[in-house]
Each structure stands twice: as structure tokens, then as C-alpha cells.
Design an enzyme around this catalytic site. Structure first.
Site, short mmCIF file in Angstrom:
data_model
loop_
_atom_site.label_atom_id
_atom_site.label_comp_id
_atom_site.label_asym_id
_atom_site.label_seq_id
_atom_site.Cartn_x
_atom_site.Cartn_y
_atom_site.Cartn_z
CE LYS A 167 6.90 69.55 4.72
NZ LYS A 167 6.46 68.28 4.36
CG HIS A 286 6.97 59.42 9.05
ND1 HIS A 286 5.77 59.07 8.26
CD2 HIS A 286 7.01 60.64 9.00
CE1 HIS A 286 5.27 59.98 7.89
NE2 HIS A 286 5.98 60.92 8.07
#
Length: 471
Positions: A167, A286
């Protein structure tokens, strides 16, 4: 033509509603939740789904006489009420295996969830579950490595894998991205991860990211003496670019790559899984875009189906939600599709949303990945829910630590090892979660700060897609 041909339109149920049929072991079985238009009988709606997802069309056609429809047609053999929803019902349909190309999830889904979902006689249609026959499973490659091989490659045993998503997920340069990877891995994480939407954007081209990440992984390995890795997202706009990225990851001696299997497509995913199998590469999957397909309780495809399809198409890890974090998913439903990712046989269990027995034969299992809005306070529950054969990924729960990403990683590692130790000692880790974590925090200032930081953070929203079970 030796047989008489009767032109015209006849009701679907005359051909495709067969309540006397006993499914064969080789049949592919599907459970659909159907909501028909007002005034259309259930049997007609269910038969229409069977017809339009197999051999049928709206009119009788002369070319039916050139084949044996009794052999090839789908058959609706059972209808059940949906608890709590008087408008909907379950339709159970059996498909002969010869309707599908061997090993092709793309072909299976094209048939089962193709045109039929736009059928006017239906208000809503949802594919709840599939029973894949072992004869079909044996034609699929499945996970390129599986749980046992992945543990051996990473030298991680007796606990879940521990990771995080980098992040901010977008906007970092390649060099700064690599720096964050290094901080997390040296702090105690096993793995770090590209987010699903980081591919090759102007602020960070994929080759630059791969090179800086590889440098960070190798430096962290030297400093810690542990095997480390990073999920390099190879998802691309063309198959050629996908394989170029995978090949470069291999050149850099990276252990694992990543693919967005729904947006990338099952054809691309199966091809990449085959490449990973041949090249000794682990494959992280994912599920970006899944909620568009699976979240509406009456229409779409349930995630348990998408999870089963992924195990067949190929992947070593798959995101499954967290139960306790920010993403949709109740405990029993999540356990149901985790079972289908990891176990060799999963019995029918409506309390977990499994409508059929599912025999996986000798197909390797897939790590369940818990990711999305989790932090150290969730660790005991995550370990209890997901068990050891999982990967627990704390994005904001790592980088949001007041002392930085390395401290956040250290806090998560201490919390995980404390919970594993307590579980192995026979303690009830969910009931004793606070005591276990506070005891560990006495010897870890990083964990103490993390516990204080996230003590009020909860995601207590009701689940939208609930199990249809009798109350």
C-alpha cells in the site's frame, strides 16, 4: 429421414423435465436457484434452463433427427423449495459428460451460464453449485503445485503463511515500491503482494517493479535467513504479454507470480497454470470482479462455483474473503468453499452451502487466502477459521502501524506465532483471544502499539448473501 418430424413449438418440460431420472456418476450436476416470471410453472422454468444450457432451442428443429437428443440433453431431475423465499426454487440438472470439452472450464461455463441467463421466462437465475464428476476432474491440470509442494518450496510448516498487499496499491515508483516490500519482509512477513490492479501503469512499468521487488526479496532473505517471496502480478492485456512477464519473473529467480483469474479469463488462467507447472513457479490467484458475479443472492454465480472452477483451472492460492474483515462472507459459507479448495472429498452439507458430494480424487489442494480489512485483533479468529493451510494477508493492518511497515509486519508475526503456540497448547484461541494477544504484547512493543491502534476497528455489517437454510 426415417423418423417423422413434427415442426412447431412444444413446452420444454415435455422433453427436459425428467423426475424419474437417476443421475450417473459421470454426469455433471448443477443446482440453479430459479425465479420464474409470474404464471410460468416451475417445471417449465426448470426444463427451460436444462434445455437452453444443453441441447434445446425455442423451436423443434428437423436436425434433431440427425443425432440422439436422449443421450445428449440436460435433464432437470429434481425441484426443491428455497427456504424463506416462496418465489424461488432450486432446479437440479444433470448433464452428460460428452457435452463438455475435456479439461475446459471455459467450455463448461459457456454452456451452463451462457445464453440461459438472459432468458425471458426467468426473472432471476443463479448457479449455486456444480458437482464435477471425477471423469472430468481427471482431464484438468488443477493447481500447478498444491499445498504440500508450496510449503516445501517456501520452507514454511506448522502455521499459516503470513503476508500483506503493498500500500498504497497505486502511485508508487518502482524503487519506492521495492523499499516497502523490503520493509515488510525484513519485519517478519513470508510474502508480499501486488494488488489486483497494479499491472504496468505510467507511474510504474512492470519490468521496473519486477526488478526492484526481486532486489528487495533477495536482500530480505539474506538478512533474515528465511525464504521470502512476492506475488508479481503478471495479468496483462494480451496472452503474449502475460507470458513475457512470467518468463521475466522466472529469470529473476522469483518463487511466485500472480494472476487475476476472473478479469483475465479462464483460458488465460489455465494456460498460465500449465506454464507454472512446467517451470516450477507458484501461482497466486486474485478474484477481482467476483462480487459483480456472485454477491446478488438471486442472480449470478455463487463463489463456491468460481472457487471449484479455479481449483480445476489451476492456482496454488485463492482469495476467499475473511469472515471477520471488510469483505462479504459469513463463516459457514466461507468454510464450505474453503473445504472445496483444500479437501480430497467434500460431502453434501447444506449448512455450508454444499449441494452435492464432491470427490476431488488426487487433485492437489489450494491455499485459502484471507485478505481485506484485517488486523492483529483478528488473528485468533482467522487461525481458528482458516487453519494452517492458509495465507493471512494484512495490508492496512501492516502498513498502518504507527511505526511503519516493518513494525506492522513484526506485530503480525508475533501475534500469529502466539496464537499458534496457544492453539497447540490446547487453549481456545477465540474465547481467550484478548489474553493471548496481551500476553504476547508484553514482549513485543510493536504488537502492543498495534493492539492499541486497532482496538476499536470493527466491520460489523450483516451479510447480504446468506445461506438458504431452514430456520
Amino acid at each position: 429421414m426415417s423418423k417423422k418430424y413434427d415442426a412447431g413449438v412444444k413446452e420444454y418440460r415435455d422433453t427436459y423435465w425428467t423426475p424419474e431420472y437417476v443421475p450417473l456418476d459421470t454426469d455433471l450436476l448443477a443446482c440453479f436457484k430459479c425465479t420464474g416470471q409470474e404464471g410460468v410453472p416451475r417445471e417449465e422454468v426448470a426444463a427451460a434452463v436444462a434445455a437452453e444450457s444443453s441441447t434445446g432451442t425455442w423451436s423443434t428443429v428437423w436436425s434433431e433427427l440427425l443425432t440422439d437428443l436422449e443421450f445428449y440433453k440436460g435433464r432437470c431431475y429434481r425441484i426443491e423449495d428455497v427456504p424463506g423465499d416462496p418465489e424461488a426454487f432450486y432446479a437440479f440438472i444433470a448433464y452428460p459428460l460428452d457435452l463438455f470439452e475435456e479439461g475446459s472450464i471455459t467450455n463448461v461455463l459457456t454452456s451452463l451460464v451462457g445464453n440461459v441467463f438472459g432468458f425471458k421466462a426467468l426473472r432471476h437465475l443463479r448457479l449455486e453449485d456444480i458437482r464435477f464428476p471425477i471423469a472430468f476432474i481427471k482431464t484438468c491440470g488443477g493447481p500447478p503445485n498444491g499445498i504440500v509442494v508450496e510449503r516445501d518450496r517456501l520452507n514454511k510448516y506448522g502455521r499459516p503463511l503470513l503476508g500483506c498487499t503493498i500500500k498504497p496499491k497505486l502511485g508508487l515508483s518502482g524503487k519506492n515500491y521495492g523499499r516497502v516490500v523490503y520493509e515488510c519482509l525484513r519485519g517478519g512477513l513470508d510474502l508480499t503482494k501486488d494488488d489486483e490492479n497494479i499491472n504496468s501503469q505510467p507511474f510504474q512499468r512492470w519490468r521496473e517493479r519486477f526488478e526492484f521487488v526481486a532486489e528487495a526479496v533477495k536482500l530480505a532473505q539474506r538478512e533474515t535467513g528465511e525464504v521470502k517471496g512476492h506475488y508479481l502480478n503478471c495479468t496483462a492485456n494480451t496472452p503474449e504479454e502475460l507470458y513475457e512477464r512470467a518468463e521475466f519473473a522466472k529469470e529473476l529467480d522469483m518463487p511466485i507470480i500472480m494472476h487475476d483469474y476472473i478479469t483475465g479469463g479462464f483460458t488465460a488462467n489455465t494456460g498460465l497454470a500449465n506454464w507454472c507447472r512446467k517451470n516450477g513457479m507458484l501461482l497466486h490467484i486474485h478474484r477481482a470482479m467476483h462480487a459483480v458475479i456472485d454477491r446478488h443472492p438471486k442472480h449470478g454465480i455463487h463463489f463456491r462455483v468460481l472457487a471449484k472452477c479455479l481449483r480445476l483451472s489451476g492456482g496454488d492460492q485463492l482469495h476467499t474473503g475473511t469472515v471477520v474483515g471488510k469483505l462479504e462472507g459469513d463463516r459457514q459459507t466461507t468454510l464450505g468453499y474453503i473445504d472445496n479448495l483444500r479437501e480430497s472429498f467434500v460431502p453434501e452439507d447444506r449448512s455450508r452451502g454444499n449441494f452435492f458430494d464432491q470427490d476431488w480424487g488426487s487433485m492437489p489442494g489450494v491455499f485459502a487466502v484471507a485478505s481485506g480489512g484485517i488486523h492483529v485483533w483478528h488473528m485468533p479468529a482467522l487461525l481458528a477459521i482458516f487453519g494452517d493451510d492458509s495465507c493471512l494477508q494484512f495490508g492496512g493492518g501492516t502498513h498502518g502501524h504507527p511505526w511503519g511497515s516493518a513494525a506492522g509486519a513484526a506485530a503480525n508475526r508475533v501475534a500469529l506465532e502466539a496464537c499458534v503456540k496457544a492453539r497447540n497448547a490446547g487453549r481456545e484461541i477465540e474465547k481467550e483471544s484478548r489474553d493471548i494477544l496481551m500476553e504476547a504484547a508484553k514482549h513485543s512493543p510493536e504488537l502492543a502499539i498495534a493492539l492499541e491502534t486497532w482496538k476499536e476497528i470493527k466491520f460489523e455489517f450483516d451479510t447480504v448473501d446468506k445461506l438458504d437454510v431452514q430456520g
